[in-house]
Write a protein that holds these residues in place. Structure first.
Motif, PDB file in Angstrom:
ATOM      1  N   SER A  87       0.522  -1.058   0.417  1.00  0.00           N
ATOM      2  CA  SER A  87       0.089  -0.148  -0.049  1.00  0.00           C
ATOM      3  C   SER A  87       0.969   1.427  -0.249  1.00  0.00           C
ATOM      4  N   LEU A  88       2.058   1.093   0.481  1.00  0.00           N
ATOM      5  CA  LEU A  88       2.577   2.330   1.263  1.00  0.00           C
ATOM      6  C   LEU A  88       3.984   2.818  -0.997  1.00  0.00           C
ATOM      7  N   HIS A  89       3.759   1.526  -1.687  1.00  0.00           N
ATOM      8  CA  HIS A  89       3.993   1.020  -3.099  1.00  0.00           C
ATOM      9  C   HIS A  89       2.936   2.522  -4.464  1.00  0.00           C
ATOM     10  N   VAL A  90       2.210   1.448  -3.606  1.00  0.00           N
ATOM     11  CA  VAL A  90       0.665   2.601  -4.003  1.00  0.00           C
ATOM     12  C   VAL A  90       0.741   4.472  -4.161  1.00  0.00           C
ATOM     13  N   PHE A  91       0.551   4.432  -2.499  1.00  0.00           N
ATOM     14  CA  PHE A  91       0.147   5.660  -2.614  1.00  0.00           C
ATOM     15  C   PHE A  91       1.024   6.676  -2.140  1.00  0.00           C
ATOM     16  N   LEU A  92       3.236   6.399  -2.067  1.00  0.00           N
ATOM     17  CA  LEU A  92       3.767   6.764  -2.278  1.00  0.00           C
ATOM     18  C   LEU A  92       3.725   7.539  -3.473  1.00  0.00           C
ATOM     19  N   LYS A  93       4.047   6.582  -4.906  1.00  0.00           N
ATOM     20  CA  LYS A  93       4.202   6.688  -6.039  1.00  0.00           C
ATOM     21  C   LYS A  93       3.208   7.648  -6.233  1.00  0.00           C
ATOM     22  N   ASP A  94       2.640   8.341  -5.779  1.00  0.00           N
ATOM     23  CA  ASP A  94       1.677   9.457  -6.733  1.00  0.00           C
ATOM     24  C   ASP A  94       0.543   9.942  -5.456  1.00  0.00           C
ATOM     25  N   PRO A  95       0.605  10.116  -4.032  1.00  0.00           N
ATOM     26  CA  PRO A  95      -0.564  10.613  -3.767  1.00  0.00           C
ATOM     27  C   PRO A  95      -1.806  10.411  -4.013  1.00  0.00           C
ATOM     28  N   MET A  96      -1.769  11.725  -4.649  1.00  0.00           N
ATOM     29  CA  MET A  96      -3.044  12.793  -4.451  1.00  0.00           C
ATOM     30  C   MET A  96      -3.971  11.382  -6.304  1.00  0.00           C
ATOM     31  N   THR A  97      -2.722  10.765  -6.747  1.00  0.00           N
ATOM     32  CA  THR A  97      -3.746   9.907  -7.872  1.00  0.00           C
ATOM     33  C   THR A  97      -4.526   8.937  -7.548  1.00  0.00           C
ATOM     34  N   ALA A  98      -3.302   7.953  -5.835  1.00  0.00           N
ATOM     35  CA  ALA A  98      -3.913   6.673  -5.187  1.00  0.00           C
ATOM     36  C   ALA A  98      -5.063   7.498  -4.616  1.00  0.00           C
ATOM     37  N   LEU A  99      -5.066   7.809  -3.985  1.00  0.00           N
ATOM     38  CA  LEU A  99      -6.037   8.728  -2.702  1.00  0.00           C
ATOM     39  C   LEU A  99      -7.264   9.539  -4.052  1.00  0.00           C
ATOM     40  N   PRO A 100      -7.808   9.972  -4.114  1.00  0.00           N
ATOM     41  CA  PRO A 100      -7.966  11.039  -4.548  1.00  0.00           C
ATOM     42  C   PRO A 100      -8.842  12.404  -3.644  1.00  0.00           C
ATOM     43  N   GLY A 101      -8.166  13.347  -2.512  1.00  0.00           N
ATOM     44  CA  GLY A 101      -8.943  13.948  -1.563  1.00  0.00           C
ATOM     45  C   GLY A 101      -8.270  13.790  -0.062  1.00  0.00           C
ATOM     46  N   THR A 102      -7.324  13.266  -0.556  1.00  0.00           N
ATOM     47  CA  THR A 102      -5.967  13.285   0.200  1.00  0.00           C
ATOM     48  C   THR A 102      -5.585  15.149   0.623  1.00  0.00           C
ATOM     49  N   SER A 103      -5.615  15.898   1.857  1.00  0.00           N
ATOM     50  CA  SER A 103      -4.358  16.460   1.788  1.00  0.00           C
ATOM     51  C   SER A 103      -3.082  16.277   2.253  1.00  0.00           C
ATOM     52  N   MET A 104      -2.965  15.416   1.807  1.00  0.00           N
ATOM     53  CA  MET A 104      -1.162  15.325   1.099  1.00  0.00           C
ATOM     54  C   MET A 104      -0.449  15.816   0.050  1.00  0.00           C
ATOM     55  N   GLY A 105      -0.173  16.957  -0.011  1.00  0.00           N
ATOM     56  CA  GLY A 105       0.327  17.771  -0.849  1.00  0.00           C
ATOM     57  C   GLY A 105       1.002  17.545  -1.765  1.00  0.00           C
ATOM     58  N   TYR A 106       1.370  16.325  -2.041  1.00  0.00           N
ATOM     59  CA  TYR A 106       2.637  15.917  -2.548  1.00  0.00           C
ATOM     60  C   TYR A 106       3.277  15.236  -3.675  1.00  0.00           C
ATOM     61  N   ALA A 107       3.694  15.674  -4.655  1.00  0.00           N
ATOM     62  CA  ALA A 107       4.137  14.742  -6.417  1.00  0.00           C
ATOM     63  C   ALA A 107       4.024  13.437  -5.862  1.00  0.00           C
ATOM     64  N   GLY A 108       4.998  12.874  -4.865  1.00  0.00           N
ATOM     65  CA  GLY A 108       5.315  11.146  -5.128  1.00  0.00           C
ATOM     66  C   GLY A 108       6.553  10.895  -5.210  1.00  0.00           C
ATOM     67  N   VAL A 109       7.294  10.154  -5.090  1.00  0.00           N
ATOM     68  CA  VAL A 109       8.475   9.771  -4.815  1.00  0.00           C
ATOM     69  C   VAL A 109       8.287   8.258  -6.626  1.00  0.00           C
ATOM     70  N   LYS A 110       8.903   9.223  -7.346  1.00  0.00           N
ATOM     71  CA  LYS A 110       8.245   8.203  -8.757  1.00  0.00           C
ATOM     72  C   LYS A 110       9.341   7.005  -8.939  1.00  0.00           C
TER      73      LYS A 110
END
Ligand code: HEC
Length: 136
Positions: A87-110
């Protein structure tokens, strides 16, 4: 044991050994992971809530439940995710796409290798099996 069974058994043992090697990250990847966490440290710490929730006890915890952190988005609270490597791989790759509505305003670790090192370090640093102390 028939020869074919032996081949299968050896193959299985080999697979287990390989899995073990992956489960035990080497010192170099842990060191890289710690460096990558510097990108997160603008908002996160292992011990203590900041802009983002504390990461102690992260592995095995349900998303949106860090003690004392009250600024979770509805999306995170309702995600039903449990934090593990996958789940961390999925979320951290692209937080705002993986979890629409998240308040983690970060582009991710691609970069997948960077994510693996980061997650390996996080797994150790977040004190596996130990929960956060309740927030003061
Ligand atoms: C700009 C600030 C910011 C940065 C940078 C940031 N985060 Fe976050 N993070 C947040 C916020 C805010 C939340 C809460 C999100 C929500 O509720 O939707 C969060 C949530 C999380 C969660 C869910 C935790 C839980 O308790 O369920 C994880 C895991 C996480 N971040 C990891 C990271 C990692 C790893 C990095 C660095 C690669 C990072 N974050 C970078 C602000 C940030």
């Amino acid at each position: 044991m028939k020869p074919r069974c032996l081949v299968v058994a050896l193959g299985l043992a080999g697979g287990l050994l390989a899995a073990d090697a992956r489960a035990a990250p080497d010192a170099a990847s842990l060191a890289r992971g710690e460096q990558i966490y510097a990108r997160c440290a603008a908002c996160h710490a292992i011990e203590g809530n900041r802009t983002g929730p504390q990461h102690c006890g992260l592995f095995g915890r349900r998303a949106g439940t860090a003690p004392g952190y009250s600024a979770y988005s509805k999306a995170m609270r309702e995600s039903q995710w449990v934090w593990d490597e996958k789940s961390l791989h999925v979320f951290l790759k692209d937080p705002m796409t993986a979890l629409p509505g998240t308040s983690m305003g970060y582009a991710g670790v691609k970069d997948a290798a960077e994510r693996s090192d980061l997650i390996a370090w996080l797994k150790v640093a977040s004190h596996l099996g130990e929960a956060c102390k309740p927030a003061p």
